[in-house]
Structure formats: C-alpha cells, structure tokens
Design an enzyme around this catalytic site. Structure first.
Site, PDB file in Angstrom:
ATOM      1  CE  LYS A  45      -8.958  65.513  43.200  1.00 11.93           C
ATOM      2  NZ  LYS A  45      -9.939  66.453  43.790  1.00 11.93           N
ATOM      3  CB  CYS A 135     -15.558  62.261  51.137  1.00 12.17           C
ATOM      4  SG  CYS A 135     -14.471  61.271  52.135  1.00 12.17           S
ATOM      5  CB  ILE A 196     -12.082  76.038  55.603  1.00  9.57           C
ATOM      6  CG1 ILE A 196     -11.898  77.048  54.473  1.00  9.57           C
ATOM      7  CG2 ILE A 196     -12.203  76.685  56.947  1.00  9.57           C
ATOM      8  CD1 ILE A 196     -13.059  78.029  54.290  1.00  9.57           C
ATOM      9  CB  THR A 198     -14.885  73.503  48.947  1.00 13.46           C
ATOM     10  OG1 THR A 198     -15.264  72.134  49.015  1.00 13.46           O
ATOM     11  CG2 THR A 198     -13.636  73.649  48.102  1.00 13.46           C
ATOM     12  N   GLY A 222     -11.870  79.987  46.986  1.00 17.68           N
ATOM     13  CA  GLY A 222     -11.365  81.238  46.412  1.00 17.68           C
ATOM     14  C   GLY A 222     -11.522  82.413  47.362  1.00 17.68           C
ATOM     15  N   GLY A 248      -7.937  78.784  52.276  1.00 22.89           N
ATOM     16  CA  GLY A 248      -9.222  79.414  51.989  1.00 22.89           C
ATOM     17  C   GLY A 248      -8.960  80.831  51.522  1.00 22.89           C
ATOM     18  N   GLY A 249      -8.910  80.996  50.188  1.00 21.49           N
ATOM     19  CA  GLY A 249      -8.776  82.335  49.617  1.00 21.49           C
ATOM     20  C   GLY A 249      -7.468  83.028  49.892  1.00 21.49           C
TER      21      GLY A 249
HETATM   22  C1  LIG Z   1     -10.573  72.006  42.003  1.00 23.87           C
HETATM   23  C2  LIG Z   1     -10.423  71.717  43.471  1.00 23.87           C
HETATM   24  C3  LIG Z   1     -10.156  70.411  43.901  1.00 23.87           C
HETATM   25  C4  LIG Z   1     -10.024  70.123  45.260  1.00 23.87           C
HETATM   26  N1  LIG Z   1      -9.744  68.834  45.647  1.00 23.87           N
HETATM   27  C5  LIG Z   1      -9.583  68.559  46.972  1.00 23.87           C
HETATM   28  C6  LIG Z   1      -9.248  67.232  47.400  1.00 23.87           C
HETATM   29  O1  LIG Z   1      -9.028  66.315  46.611  1.00 23.87           O
HETATM   30  N2  LIG Z   1      -9.175  67.013  48.753  1.00 23.87           N
HETATM   31  C7  LIG Z   1      -9.360  68.006  49.675  1.00 23.87           C
HETATM   32  O2  LIG Z   1      -9.287  67.760  50.887  1.00 23.87           O
HETATM   33  N3  LIG Z   1      -9.646  69.281  49.285  1.00 23.87           N
HETATM   34  C8  LIG Z   1      -9.758  69.575  47.961  1.00 23.87           C
HETATM   35  N4  LIG Z   1     -10.034  70.865  47.570  1.00 23.87           N
HETATM   36  C9  LIG Z   1     -10.156  71.925  48.595  1.00 23.87           C
HETATM   37  C10 LIG Z   1      -8.856  72.781  48.691  1.00 23.87           C
HETATM   38  O3  LIG Z   1      -7.760  71.979  49.037  1.00 23.87           O
HETATM   39  C11 LIG Z   1      -9.018  73.921  49.720  1.00 23.87           C
HETATM   40  O4  LIG Z   1      -9.266  73.368  50.991  1.00 23.87           O
HETATM   41  C12 LIG Z   1     -10.172  74.858  49.375  1.00 23.87           C
HETATM   42  O5  LIG Z   1     -10.263  75.043  47.984  1.00 23.87           O
HETATM   43  C13 LIG Z   1     -10.024  76.240  50.045  1.00 23.87           C
HETATM   44  O6  LIG Z   1      -8.822  76.887  49.638  1.00 23.87           O
HETATM   45  P1  LIG Z   1      -8.776  77.943  48.410  1.00 23.87           P
HETATM   46  O7  LIG Z   1      -9.896  78.916  48.621  1.00 23.87           O
HETATM   47  O8  LIG Z   1      -7.411  78.576  48.514  1.00 23.87           O
HETATM   48  O9  LIG Z   1      -8.933  77.160  47.163  1.00 23.87           O
HETATM   49  C14 LIG Z   1     -10.157  71.166  46.215  1.00 23.87           C
HETATM   50  C15 LIG Z   1     -10.420  72.476  45.778  1.00 23.87           C
HETATM   51  C16 LIG Z   1     -10.545  72.764  44.435  1.00 23.87           C
HETATM   52  C17 LIG Z   1     -10.804  74.190  44.006  1.00 23.87           C
END
Ligand SMILES: Cc1cc2nc3c(=O)[nH]c(=O)nc-3n(C[C@H](O)[C@H](O)[C@H](O)COP(=O)(O)O)c2cc1C
Length: 308
Positions: A45, A135, A196, A198, A222, A248-249
């Site tokens: 995190k 950020c 990527i 979010t 997702g 990303g998903g």
């Molecule tokens: C609950 C949650 C917390 C996240 N916290 C961070 C974070 O602290 N730093 C970061 O760079 N990305 C963070 N992300 C983004 C994820 O690391 C990832 O880049 C993004 O969710 C796309 O991948 P996914 O579709 O497999 O979740 C977070 C995503 C989620 C869902």
C-alpha cells in the site's frame, strides 16, 4: 519447464506476477491464502512521509465489472513502515518471501525523495520503489504530478537522485497521449513504468441524491478497466524501451498474457484479490500452462510479441 523469471528494470522477479498496491496490504495479510512462491514481487500500500488518515467512509462501492474506491491513501508513515511493517514481513513471510516493491506518494517532490531515501536505507526485502504520481501536488497548485510532464520529469529526476533501488513510475491512463509522460520518466532515470492506476470515477445514490463515496469521487478498477490497461501498455511500449509492470483487471492468465503481448514485462493482480485471494498464484500457473501449450521456453518471449 518454462522459465518464468523476468527482470523489471533491475528488479529480479522469479515469476512475472506481482500484487498491485493497495490490494495486498503490507504483504503479510494474505499469508496462508495463496502460495507466495508463485509471486514475483509484492507491492505494498502507498507509503508517505507522515502518517495519513485517508478519506471519510464509505470508501468503496462495487459497480458493474469493478470497484470504485476512495481510500485516500491511508497509511502509517515511512518510519512505522520501515521500522515495523518491513521487519514483520521479513520475519513472517520467511526466507523465500517475494521482494517488496514499495509504492510511495507525497504532497511535494521533496517529500517523495525523502521517503525514497529512507526506504533505500531499509535494505532487503525492500527491493524497488514505485512512485504513485496520481496524487495532488499540494505545494504547487494541487494538480496531480502525473498530469504535467514537466513536473513529472522533475519528480522522477529528484527521486532518482535519492535512491539506488530500481525506480518504477506508476502512471495513470487518463491522459490524451502517453508519450510525453513516458518520455519524462525515461529521460530522467526511471527503470520501469507501472500502468495503470485507477481511472477517476463517481457513483451517485439517486434516492438520496448524494455521492456514495465519502470523498464524493474515487478511482475505478477491476475487470471493466482491463481493455484500457491493454491500450495504455501498448501505447507506452511503442514509444519507450522501459520495461512495464502492467495492472488493470487481471483476473485470469488470459488477461495477464494480453498485457504481456501488448508490451508488459510483468503483471500485477489488484482488485481480483478481493474476490479470490489466490488469484495471483492461479494467474502464474495459467501463464506457465499457456507457455507450455505454445512451446514458449521463457515467459520473456511474450513481451510485445503481437503478430503484425
Ligand atoms: C482499494 C484500492 C487501493 C489502492 N491503493 C493504491 C495505492 O495506495 N497506490 C497506488 O499506486 N495504487 C493503488 N491502487 C491502484 C491499484 O494498485 C491498481 O493500479 C488498479 O486498481 C488497477 O488494477 P486492478 O484493476 O487489478 O485493481 C489501489 C486500488 C484499489 C482497488
């Protein structure tokens, strides 16, 4: 036996599958839920200099094909992270523990550099820095670092000077053209890209006529973001030689292979871990299977290997 090892800009990974930041805690939370030897790295995190409370509740809401979250980067600060969480991970995850990629963020360029320097002193298992540039730059107008190529360039250069660890820069896909952002990373000493983050999103409760999330808006992740990730990785790979950690998903091996063919060197599993904690291990097995079926000796052969 397929060779699953990859080199992500100096970070040696025994498999091409990592966990994505914010979806795998500080690395120990999933011990027992999946086989850690299948993980090439664990991304933790986001960590900043000082402790940070995050956003008001509610912080996440499920949507069709994904999740909108606005956790707000809650964290204990770099001293607690380096002094406690890293040691706890090293003790509990054991000698075969995957290397840690530490995701960092801050309100100013100098803050990022301070955090990177402190983490560099922490030593193993801290093995790479991933800069979350999505950020706000609080000190200079509040826009995100990752949405101004000049500021991004300065950020990458400053963090590069502060750490000898492999430096990964995590970009957002919501820019009109990836090229200037990728160039800002490549020209200023980044070792790899992560793609990527979010995608900005919002959900409204129509009965209450109020935003659902305490922060009003959040980030979409997702299954539904997967094609966006494939395109972003494809675009970045076409204009750069930097290795890419793609996320990303990713829910199954097919998703990971798609990202590899688009140009990724490694992939990370994020939101899918919430529905099935062993997803990353299953993705690793499925990738090995795919390589065997297609007579591929090393998973590295998949990177950018699209038929033309
Ligand atoms: C609950 C949650 C917390 C996240 N916290 C961070 C974070 O602290 N730093 C970061 O760079 N990305 C963070 N992300 C983004 C994820 O690391 C990832 O880049 C993004 O969710 C796309 O991948 P996914 O579709 O497999 O979740 C977070 C995503 C989620 C869902």
């Amino acid at each position: 036996m397929v060779d699953l090892s990859v080199d992500l800009g100096g970070l040696e990974m025994r498999t091409p599958v990592a966990t994505a930041s914010g979806t795998f805690g500080y690395g120990t939370e999933y011990i027992g839920a999946l086989d850690y030897t299948k993980l090439g790295a664990v991304t933790v995190k986001g960590v900043r200099r000082d402790p940070w409370p995050g956003n008001p509740m509610p912080r996440h809401v499920e949507v069709f094909g994904g999740l909108v979250n606005a956790i707000g980067l809650q964290g204990p600060g770099v001293e607690a992270f380096a002094g406690h969480y890293v040691k706890h991970y090293a003790r509990t995850a054991g000698p075969d523990a995957p290397p840690l990629i530490v995701n960092i963020w801050g309100g100013s360029v100098d803050e990022y550099a301070e955090v990177a320097a402190r983490l560099t002193q922490a030593g193993a298992p801290v093995s790479a820095i991933e800069c979350n540039v999505s950020c706000p730059n609080v000190k200079e107008g509040g826009h995100t670092f990752g949405q101004d190529p000049a500021i991004l360039a300065r950020l990458v250069k400053t963090v590069r000077a502060a750490t000898s660890l492999p430096l990964i820069v995590k970009l957002a896909p919501n820019v009109p053209d990836m090229a200037p952002y990728v160039a800002a990373c490549e020209e200023n000493g980044a070792d790899a890209l992560a793609l990527i983050n979010t995608i900005p999103a919002m959900v409204i409760d129509v009965e209450a006529r109020r935003p659902v999330l305490g922060n009003r808006t959040g980030g979409l992740s997702g299954r539904c973001v997967h094609p966006v990730a494939v395109k972003a990785v494809y675009d970045a790979h076409r204009c750069s030689r930097l290795p890419i950690l793609a996320m990303g998903g990713v829910y199954e091996a097919k998703d990971a292979i798609e990202l590899m063919l688009a140009g990724a060197t490694a992939v990370a599993v994020g939101t899918a871990t919430f529905t099935s904690p062993a997803t990353a291990a299953a993705v690793c097995d499925g990738m090995a299977d795919y390589c065997e079926r297609h007579g591929i000796a090393s998973v590295r052969e998949l990177t950018g290997a699209l038929e033309t």
